[in-house]
Scaffold this active site. Structure first.
Site, short mmCIF file in Angstrom:
data_model
loop_
_atom_site.label_atom_id
_atom_site.label_comp_id
_atom_site.label_asym_id
_atom_site.label_seq_id
_atom_site.Cartn_x
_atom_site.Cartn_y
_atom_site.Cartn_z
N LYS A 13 30.78 -31.27 8.23
CA LYS A 13 29.59 -31.67 7.45
C LYS A 13 28.96 -32.95 8.00
O LYS A 13 27.76 -33.04 8.16
CB LYS A 13 29.97 -31.97 5.98
CG LYS A 13 30.65 -30.86 5.24
CD LYS A 13 30.91 -31.25 3.79
CE LYS A 13 31.90 -32.37 3.58
NZ LYS A 13 33.29 -32.06 3.87
N ARG A 88 30.54 -32.33 -5.44
CA ARG A 88 31.88 -31.84 -5.10
C ARG A 88 32.44 -30.96 -6.22
O ARG A 88 33.52 -30.41 -6.07
CB ARG A 88 32.85 -33.01 -4.99
CG ARG A 88 32.99 -33.82 -3.73
CD ARG A 88 33.47 -33.11 -2.52
NE ARG A 88 34.49 -33.79 -1.74
CZ ARG A 88 34.26 -34.60 -0.73
NH1 ARG A 88 33.05 -34.91 -0.37
NH2 ARG A 88 35.28 -35.12 -0.06
N ARG A 127 40.79 -36.48 14.54
CA ARG A 127 39.53 -37.24 14.44
C ARG A 127 39.75 -38.74 14.67
O ARG A 127 40.65 -39.36 14.14
CB ARG A 127 38.93 -37.02 13.05
CG ARG A 127 37.71 -37.87 12.77
CD ARG A 127 36.87 -37.33 11.64
NE ARG A 127 37.58 -37.12 10.39
CZ ARG A 127 37.03 -36.47 9.34
NH1 ARG A 127 35.83 -35.97 9.44
NH2 ARG A 127 37.73 -36.32 8.25
N ARG A 159 40.76 -42.48 10.19
CA ARG A 159 40.52 -42.76 8.78
C ARG A 159 41.87 -42.75 8.06
O ARG A 159 42.75 -41.97 8.43
CB ARG A 159 39.63 -41.66 8.18
CG ARG A 159 38.17 -41.96 8.27
CD ARG A 159 37.34 -40.76 7.92
NE ARG A 159 37.71 -40.11 6.65
CZ ARG A 159 37.00 -39.15 6.08
NH1 ARG A 159 35.89 -38.73 6.64
NH2 ARG A 159 37.39 -38.59 4.96
N ARG A 170 43.38 -32.60 0.29
CA ARG A 170 41.92 -32.56 0.22
C ARG A 170 41.42 -31.11 0.25
O ARG A 170 40.45 -30.76 -0.41
CB ARG A 170 41.31 -33.37 1.37
CG ARG A 170 41.38 -34.87 1.10
CD ARG A 170 41.30 -35.70 2.35
NE ARG A 170 40.05 -35.60 3.05
CZ ARG A 170 39.89 -35.92 4.33
NH1 ARG A 170 40.93 -36.36 5.04
NH2 ARG A 170 38.73 -35.82 4.90
P1 AMP Z 1 34.72 -37.31 2.61
O1 AMP Z 1 34.39 -38.44 3.52
O2 AMP Z 1 33.50 -36.59 2.12
O3 AMP Z 1 35.75 -36.38 3.19
O4 AMP Z 1 35.38 -37.97 1.29
C1 AMP Z 1 36.58 -38.73 1.37
C2 AMP Z 1 37.15 -38.90 -0.03
O5 AMP Z 1 36.21 -39.63 -0.87
C3 AMP Z 1 37.42 -37.62 -0.82
O6 AMP Z 1 38.68 -37.06 -0.48
C4 AMP Z 1 37.36 -38.11 -2.26
O7 AMP Z 1 38.53 -38.84 -2.62
C5 AMP Z 1 36.21 -39.13 -2.20
N1 AMP Z 1 34.91 -38.50 -2.44
C6 AMP Z 1 33.89 -38.34 -1.56
N2 AMP Z 1 32.83 -37.74 -2.11
C7 AMP Z 1 33.16 -37.51 -3.40
C8 AMP Z 1 32.50 -36.91 -4.50
N3 AMP Z 1 31.26 -36.40 -4.37
N4 AMP Z 1 33.17 -36.86 -5.68
C9 AMP Z 1 34.40 -37.38 -5.84
N5 AMP Z 1 35.10 -37.94 -4.84
C10 AMP Z 1 34.49 -38.02 -3.62
#
Ligand code: AMP
Length: 216
Positions: A13, A88, A127, A159, A170
């Site tokens: 994404k 989400r 990554r 990360r 996740r």
């Molecule tokens: P990402 O970078 O999108 O993979 O997000 C990393 C982490 O941030 C996720 O595993 C969640 O813990 C948190 N997170 C990101 N976006 C959301 C969202 N829209 N709602 C809730 N938690 C989020």
């Protein structure tokens, strides 16, 4: 034009949104990036959400909603957003609808990337992200420069949630909370499913086709 891109963690994404944002002059709004920024700056919010982010569970809808309202209410971003990793869950999608209505905007396209768990594990555990410019590499698919440097002063880092255990958590969170969004958006005719296992350029071309279609 406002676009949502969603798919499993490590589904591509982020890199695809960067490409779309620069090609169509949109702003990429990644809730993951916004949250990581709070953690990095050690703000009160950052301290509150750190545990959830690092263990791969979702941060509360209220927190996310507040972050998103700041963006959607800002005229600079009006109808120029690509949402990466948001919404989400169905509740967040409903919140987003109300916010967009309040600020006289709408969603024009929802892109869903499909990727298998095996590939996701490789994408996530391989990554590496530049600490300075955010450029992303992968030890399996997009090799980083030797000695793990990128731009001036940038070092390549993992990360903190990019490990097998958190990746699986996740993915589970995605299956339980985020996948039901597919059904939610399929009712609205906005949804475009794209195979996220192809080469980056092929996926980008398919996304561009969908955007060009709605632009007429
Ligand atoms: P990402 O970078 O999108 O993979 O997000 C990393 C982490 O941030 C996720 O595993 C969640 O813990 C948190 N997170 C990101 N976006 C959301 C969202 N829209 N709602 C809730 N938690 C989020």
């Amino acid at each position: 034009m406002n676009i949502i891109i969603f798919g499993p963690p490590g589904g591509g994404k982020g890199t695809q949104s960067d490409k779309i944002a620069s090609k169509y002059q949109l702003f990429k709004i990644s809730t993951g990036d916004l949250l990581r920024n709070e953690i990095k700056k050690e703000t009160l919010l950052g301290k509150k959400i750190e545990g959830s982010v690092n263990s791969g569970i979702l941060v509360s809808d209220n927190i996310i909603n507040d972050l998103i309202e700041k963006v959607v209410s800002d005229k600079k971003y009006k109808n120029k957003i690509i949402f990466d990793g948001y919404p989400r869950n169905v509740q967040q999608a409903k919140n987003l609808n109300s916010l967009l209505k309040k600020y006289e905007q709408k969603i024009d396209l929802v892109i869903s990337l499909k990727v298998s768990l095996d590939l996701i594990i490789k994408r996530i555990t391989g990554r590496l992200v530049c600490s300075k410019c955010g450029n992303t590499f992968n030890e399996f698919f997009n090799l980083p420069p030797p000695n793990l440097t990128c731009c001036k002063d940038g070092t390549l880092k993992r990360r903190s949630d990019d490990n097998v255990e958190t990746a699986k958590k996740r993915y589970e969170t995605y299956e339980n909370s985020t996948r039901p969004l597919l059904e939610y958006y399929s009712k609205s005719d906005l949804l475009k499913n794209i195979d996220g296992e192809n080469k980056f350029e092929e996926i980008a071309a398919k996304i561009a086709d969908s955007i060009n279609l709605i632009q007429g």
